[in-house]
Enzyme design. Structure first.
Site, short mmCIF file in Angstrom:
data_model
loop_
_atom_site.label_atom_id
_atom_site.label_comp_id
_atom_site.label_asym_id
_atom_site.label_seq_id
_atom_site.Cartn_x
_atom_site.Cartn_y
_atom_site.Cartn_z
N CYS A 1 -19.24 -0.46 -44.95
CA CYS A 1 -19.20 1.00 -44.79
C CYS A 1 -17.86 1.40 -44.16
O CYS A 1 -17.22 0.62 -43.46
CB CYS A 1 -20.34 1.47 -43.88
SG CYS A 1 -21.98 1.37 -44.63
N CYS B 1 -20.75 3.89 -48.48
CA CYS B 1 -21.46 4.45 -47.34
C CYS B 1 -20.46 4.79 -46.24
O CYS B 1 -19.37 4.23 -46.16
CB CYS B 1 -22.51 3.47 -46.82
SG CYS B 1 -21.90 1.81 -46.46
#
Length: 241
Positions: free
Chosen positions: A78, A160
């Site tokens: 992420c 993400c």
């Protein structure tokens, strides 16, 4: 290693020694670049070869690569993913002045198949065609395009946290809805998983300065992000190449 979407022309056949190149890259990736003992490079190659040989050169579909991708599941970090379109020449310099990021070419599939060309011969059971492969524009389902389409979709689905989109403000249509980013990756970004989209517009050293956050096609991208509920920022960079 950077991947570049190109329209494969008739004078280019399958990359010579493609099997050796792909397996060697795979071994390098799973032992040195991003170590993972769970991957079996020979098995990945076998599934790739099955997908390419299963159908005629212009009819290798995205779904044909399904088993290959299932053999190499990969969790991406992420806050590190960078999407780029028409900014290939900027990436190396950009990487030198920013925190480490991941592009599609940093995944196993991207690393292994970057800049390779492939297609089978028209006749079945004849192997790869090393003399010529069809143009992408001549195929409904080009074998190279279909692999990269699935890889791009997976990359976007995995995004993400904060992501960066690098666009070239020195050309018209910096954001192109028909590009891999515009037609595949953007559609597969999830606003519930991606907390912020940072658009970075970069320019050639001597220009021209064609588009910006407030001018040209990039405004179209911003509108799409707004409509889909993404939080976003856009910066006209003073970083030039």
């Amino acid at each position: 290693m950077l991947f570049f979407l190109m329209d494969v022309t008739a004078e280019f056949g399958t990359t010579p020694n493609i099997k050796q190149i792909a397996i060697e890259r795979c071994h390098r990736y799973v032992t040195l670049v991003n170590p993972n003992p769970k991957y079996t490079c020979e098995a990945v190659w076998q599934e790739f070869e099955k997908a390419v040989f299963r159908r005629s050169p212009c009819n290798v579909q995205v779904k044909d690569y399904k088993k290959m991708f299932q053999a190499i599941p990969q969790i991406l970090p992420c806050d590190k993913l960078l999407f780029w379109s028409k900014t290939r020449g900027f990436l190396e310099r950009y990487a030198a002045i920013t925190e480490p990021f991941w592009t599609l070419e940093d995944t196993l599939v991207g690393f292994v198949f970057n800049d390779l060309i492939w297609c089978r011969q028209l006749a079945e059971d004849r192997g790869f065609d090393y003399q010529s492969c069809p143009k992408w524009s001549a195929c409904l389902n080009h074998p190279v395009y279909s692999l990269w389409k699935q890889a791009s979709q997976n990359f976007a689905v995995a995004a993400c946290g904060n992501i960066t989109v690098l666009l070239n403000g020195s050309i018209h249509h910096a954001f192109n809805k028909k590009s891999m980013f515009g037609s595949v990756e953007l559609d597969n970004l999830n606003p519930r998983m991606v907390t912020h989209v940072h658009i970075k517009v970069v320019y050639n050293l001597e220009g021209p300065f064609m588009e910006s956050c407030t001018q040209g096609s990039i405004m179209g991208l911003i509108e799409v992000l707004k409509q889909r509920g993404f939080h976003w920022t856009c910066t006209d960079s003073d970083f030039n190449v």
